[in-house]
Motif scaffolding. Structure first.
Motif, PDB file in Angstrom:
ATOM      1  N   UNK A 161     120.553 -50.579  41.184  1.00 48.97           N
ATOM      2  CA  UNK A 161     119.213 -51.011  40.807  1.00 48.97           C
ATOM      3  C   UNK A 161     119.044 -52.462  41.214  1.00 48.97           C
ATOM      4  N   UNK A 162     118.028 -52.726  42.003  1.00 48.48           N
ATOM      5  CA  UNK A 162     117.612 -54.102  42.295  1.00 48.48           C
ATOM      6  C   UNK A 162     116.533 -54.439  41.273  1.00 48.48           C
ATOM      7  N   UNK A 163     116.690 -55.565  40.610  1.00 52.70           N
ATOM      8  CA  UNK A 163     115.690 -56.041  39.667  1.00 52.70           C
ATOM      9  C   UNK A 163     115.157 -57.364  40.201  1.00 52.70           C
ATOM     10  N   UNK A 164     113.900 -57.354  40.641  1.00 56.01           N
ATOM     11  CA  UNK A 164     113.270 -58.551  41.207  1.00 56.01           C
ATOM     12  C   UNK A 164     112.266 -59.110  40.211  1.00 56.01           C
ATOM     13  N   UNK A 165     112.228 -60.431  40.137  1.00 58.42           N
ATOM     14  CA  UNK A 165     111.335 -61.144  39.225  1.00 58.42           C
ATOM     15  C   UNK A 165     110.311 -61.901  40.060  1.00 58.42           C
ATOM     16  N   UNK A 166     109.023 -61.633  39.789  1.00 58.27           N
ATOM     17  CA  UNK A 166     107.930 -62.321  40.469  1.00 58.27           C
ATOM     18  C   UNK A 166     107.102 -63.078  39.446  1.00 58.27           C
ATOM     19  N   UNK A 167     106.829 -64.343  39.725  1.00 54.95           N
ATOM     20  CA  UNK A 167     105.857 -65.117  38.946  1.00 54.95           C
ATOM     21  C   UNK A 167     104.716 -65.423  39.894  1.00 54.95           C
ATOM     22  N   UNK A 168     103.526 -64.935  39.554  1.00 55.69           N
ATOM     23  CA  UNK A 168     102.382 -65.133  40.430  1.00 55.69           C
ATOM     24  C   UNK A 168     101.456 -66.212  39.858  1.00 55.69           C
ATOM     25  N   UNK A 169     100.594 -66.702  40.707  1.00 59.32           N
ATOM     26  CA  UNK A 169      99.638 -67.731  40.296  1.00 59.32           C
ATOM     27  C   UNK A 169      98.639 -67.140  39.294  1.00 59.32           C
ATOM     28  N   UNK A 170      98.259 -67.906  38.279  1.00 56.09           N
ATOM     29  CA  UNK A 170      97.273 -67.420  37.305  1.00 56.09           C
ATOM     30  C   UNK A 170      95.990 -66.953  37.994  1.00 56.09           C
ATOM     31  N   UNK A 171      95.477 -65.824  37.531  1.00 50.23           N
ATOM     32  CA  UNK A 171      94.234 -65.287  38.065  1.00 50.23           C
ATOM     33  C   UNK A 171      94.379 -64.503  39.365  1.00 50.23           C
ATOM     34  N   UNK A 172      95.607 -64.349  39.860  1.00 47.98           N
ATOM     35  CA  UNK A 172      95.776 -63.647  41.133  1.00 47.98           C
ATOM     36  C   UNK A 172      96.342 -62.237  40.972  1.00 47.98           C
ATOM     37  N   UNK A 173      96.316 -61.713  39.746  1.00 54.51           N
ATOM     38  CA  UNK A 173      96.910 -60.403  39.492  1.00 54.51           C
ATOM     39  C   UNK A 173      96.243 -59.285  40.291  1.00 54.51           C
ATOM     40  N   UNK A 174      94.936 -59.291  40.388  1.00 57.64           N
ATOM     41  CA  UNK A 174      94.229 -58.241  41.125  1.00 57.64           C
ATOM     42  C   UNK A 174      94.609 -58.271  42.602  1.00 57.64           C
ATOM     43  N   UNK A 175      94.636 -59.461  43.185  1.00 52.92           N
ATOM     44  CA  UNK A 175      95.017 -59.601  44.592  1.00 52.92           C
ATOM     45  C   UNK A 175      96.460 -59.228  44.824  1.00 52.92           C
ATOM     46  N   UNK A 176      97.341 -59.660  43.914  1.00 54.36           N
ATOM     47  CA  UNK A 176      98.758 -59.336  44.036  1.00 54.36           C
ATOM     48  C   UNK A 176      98.969 -57.829  43.975  1.00 54.36           C
ATOM     49  N   UNK A 177      98.351 -57.183  43.020  1.00 57.37           N
ATOM     50  CA  UNK A 177      98.537 -55.738  42.866  1.00 57.37           C
ATOM     51  C   UNK A 177      97.966 -54.973  44.060  1.00 57.37           C
ATOM     52  N   UNK A 178      96.862 -55.450  44.626  1.00 57.58           N
ATOM     53  CA  UNK A 178      96.308 -54.816  45.831  1.00 57.58           C
ATOM     54  C   UNK A 178      97.259 -55.001  47.013  1.00 57.58           C
ATOM     55  N   UNK A 179      97.818 -56.201  47.157  1.00 53.40           N
ATOM     56  CA  UNK A 179      98.773 -56.451  48.238  1.00 53.40           C
ATOM     57  C   UNK A 179     100.028 -55.616  48.038  1.00 53.40           C
ATOM     58  N   UNK A 224     111.518 -52.924  39.961  1.00 54.85           N
ATOM     59  CA  UNK A 224     112.780 -52.193  39.856  1.00 54.85           C
ATOM     60  C   UNK A 224     112.853 -51.246  41.044  1.00 54.85           C
ATOM     61  N   UNK A 225     113.896 -51.403  41.858  1.00 54.25           N
ATOM     62  CA  UNK A 225     114.065 -50.571  43.051  1.00 54.25           C
ATOM     63  C   UNK A 225     115.452 -49.951  43.016  1.00 54.25           C
ATOM     64  N   UNK A 226     115.516 -48.647  43.160  1.00 54.46           N
ATOM     65  CA  UNK A 226     116.798 -47.970  43.302  1.00 54.46           C
ATOM     66  C   UNK A 226     117.108 -47.815  44.793  1.00 54.46           C
ATOM     67  N   UNK A 227     118.304 -48.243  45.151  1.00 56.00           N
ATOM     68  CA  UNK A 227     118.825 -48.121  46.517  1.00 56.00           C
ATOM     69  C   UNK A 227     120.119 -47.331  46.460  1.00 56.00           C
ATOM     70  N   UNK A 228     120.480 -46.727  47.575  1.00 54.67           N
ATOM     71  CA  UNK A 228     121.785 -46.064  47.636  1.00 54.67           C
ATOM     72  C   UNK A 228     122.909 -47.078  47.467  1.00 54.67           C
ATOM     73  N   UNK A 229     122.804 -48.229  48.159  1.00 53.01           N
ATOM     74  CA  UNK A 229     123.848 -49.261  48.116  1.00 53.01           C
ATOM     75  C   UNK A 229     123.205 -50.645  48.132  1.00 53.01           C
ATOM     76  N   UNK A 230     123.977 -51.643  47.751  1.00 53.94           N
ATOM     77  CA  UNK A 230     123.522 -53.035  47.852  1.00 53.94           C
ATOM     78  C   UNK A 230     123.232 -53.374  49.312  1.00 53.94           C
ATOM     79  N   UNK A 231     124.063 -52.864  50.202  1.00 53.76           N
ATOM     80  CA  UNK A 231     123.878 -53.142  51.630  1.00 53.76           C
ATOM     81  C   UNK A 231     122.551 -52.585  52.152  1.00 53.76           C
ATOM     82  N   UNK A 232     122.116 -51.440  51.626  1.00 58.85           N
ATOM     83  CA  UNK A 232     120.814 -50.903  52.027  1.00 58.85           C
ATOM     84  C   UNK A 232     119.705 -51.905  51.726  1.00 58.85           C
TER      85      UNK A 232
END
Length: 102
Positions: A3-21, A53-61
Protein backbone atom coordinates in the motif's frame (compact mmCIF):
# COMPACT_ATOMS: atom_id res chain seq x y z
CA UNK A 1 0.88 -6.46 -2.51
CA UNK A 2 1.88 -3.17 -0.89
CA UNK A 3 0.00 0.00 0.00
CA UNK A 4 1.31 3.41 -0.98
CA UNK A 5 -0.11 6.12 1.27
CA UNK A 6 0.33 9.60 -0.21
CA UNK A 7 -0.43 12.82 1.64
CA UNK A 8 -1.56 15.90 -0.30
CA UNK A 9 -2.10 19.37 1.16
CA UNK A 10 -3.83 21.60 -1.36
CA UNK A 11 -4.31 25.34 -1.43
CA UNK A 12 -7.47 26.59 0.34
CA UNK A 13 -10.44 26.88 -2.01
CA UNK A 14 -8.92 24.65 -4.69
CA UNK A 15 -10.70 21.41 -3.78
CA UNK A 16 -13.04 21.46 -6.79
CA UNK A 17 -10.17 22.03 -9.22
CA UNK A 18 -7.98 19.44 -7.51
CA UNK A 19 -10.69 16.80 -7.58
CA UNK A 20 -11.42 17.52 -11.27
CA UNK A 21 -7.71 17.23 -12.09
CA UNK A 22 -7.49 14.02 -10.09
CA UNK A 23 -10.37 12.54 -12.11
CA UNK A 24 -8.07 12.81 -15.14
CA UNK A 25 -4.85 11.92 -13.30
CA UNK A 26 -6.32 8.71 -11.91
CA UNK A 27 -6.60 7.25 -15.42
CA UNK A 28 -2.82 7.61 -15.78
CA UNK A 29 -2.26 5.94 -12.44
CA UNK A 30 -4.62 3.07 -13.26
CA UNK A 31 -2.84 2.39 -16.56
CA UNK A 32 0.52 1.59 -14.95
CA UNK A 33 1.94 -1.94 -14.75
CA UNK A 34 1.68 -3.33 -11.22
CA UNK A 35 -1.20 -1.02 -10.28
CA UNK A 36 -4.05 -2.80 -8.46
CA UNK A 37 -6.49 -0.15 -7.15
CA UNK A 38 -6.72 3.23 -5.47
CA UNK A 39 -8.94 5.46 -3.34
CA UNK A 40 -8.71 9.20 -2.70
CA UNK A 41 -9.96 10.44 0.69
CA UNK A 42 -10.60 14.04 1.78
CA UNK A 43 -10.25 14.93 5.45
CA UNK A 44 -13.52 15.90 7.14
CA UNK A 45 -11.87 18.17 9.71
CA UNK A 46 -9.54 19.91 7.23
CA UNK A 47 -10.78 20.04 3.63
CA UNK A 48 -7.31 20.89 2.34
CA UNK A 49 -5.94 17.48 3.42
CA UNK A 50 -6.19 14.45 1.14
CA UNK A 51 -4.88 10.90 1.37
CA UNK A 52 -4.36 8.73 -1.67
CA UNK A 53 -4.21 4.99 -1.02
CA UNK A 54 -2.80 2.94 -3.90
CA UNK A 55 -2.26 -0.80 -3.94
CA UNK A 56 0.67 -1.95 -6.07
CA UNK A 57 2.06 -5.41 -6.65
CA UNK A 58 5.51 -4.25 -5.44
CA UNK A 59 7.30 -1.13 -4.22
CA UNK A 60 9.30 -1.25 -7.44
CA UNK A 61 6.10 -1.03 -9.50
CA UNK A 62 5.46 2.31 -7.83
CA UNK A 63 8.98 3.70 -7.45
CA UNK A 64 10.54 2.58 -10.72
CA UNK A 65 7.59 1.63 -12.92
CA UNK A 66 5.51 4.73 -12.21
CA UNK A 67 7.71 7.38 -10.59
CA UNK A 68 10.50 7.00 -13.16
CA UNK A 69 8.14 6.87 -16.15
CA UNK A 70 7.16 9.76 -18.44
CA UNK A 71 3.56 9.21 -17.31
CA UNK A 72 4.49 10.37 -13.79
CA UNK A 73 5.40 13.78 -15.23
CA UNK A 74 1.97 13.99 -16.86
CA UNK A 75 0.27 12.93 -13.63
CA UNK A 76 2.25 15.41 -11.56
CA UNK A 77 1.61 18.28 -14.01
CA UNK A 78 -2.14 17.82 -13.56
CA UNK A 79 -2.01 17.96 -9.74
CA UNK A 80 1.00 20.20 -9.00
CA UNK A 81 -0.86 23.52 -9.44
CA UNK A 82 -3.09 22.67 -6.45
CA UNK A 83 -0.41 21.64 -3.94
CA UNK A 84 0.13 23.98 -0.99
CA UNK A 85 3.06 21.82 0.17
CA UNK A 86 5.13 19.08 -1.44
CA UNK A 87 3.33 15.72 -1.29
CA UNK A 88 4.78 12.86 0.71
CA UNK A 89 4.37 9.11 0.33
CA UNK A 90 5.33 5.94 2.19
CA UNK A 91 4.83 2.23 1.56
CA UNK A 92 3.17 -0.26 3.90
CA UNK A 93 2.69 -3.99 4.03
CA UNK A 94 -0.35 -5.61 5.57
CA UNK A 95 0.11 -7.06 9.04
CA UNK A 96 -3.52 -7.64 10.13
CA UNK A 97 -6.92 -7.09 8.51
CA UNK A 98 -10.46 -7.56 9.73
CA UNK A 99 -13.52 -6.67 7.74
CA UNK A 100 -16.94 -6.37 9.34
CA UNK A 101 -19.72 -8.34 7.73
CA UNK A 102 -23.30 -7.15 7.66
Amino acid sequence: MILELAHFRIAPGSDTGFEAAFATAQTILASMPGYLDHALHRCIEDGCEYRLLVHWNTVEDHMQGFRESPRFGEWRALLQPFFAAPPSAAHYQLVFANRATS
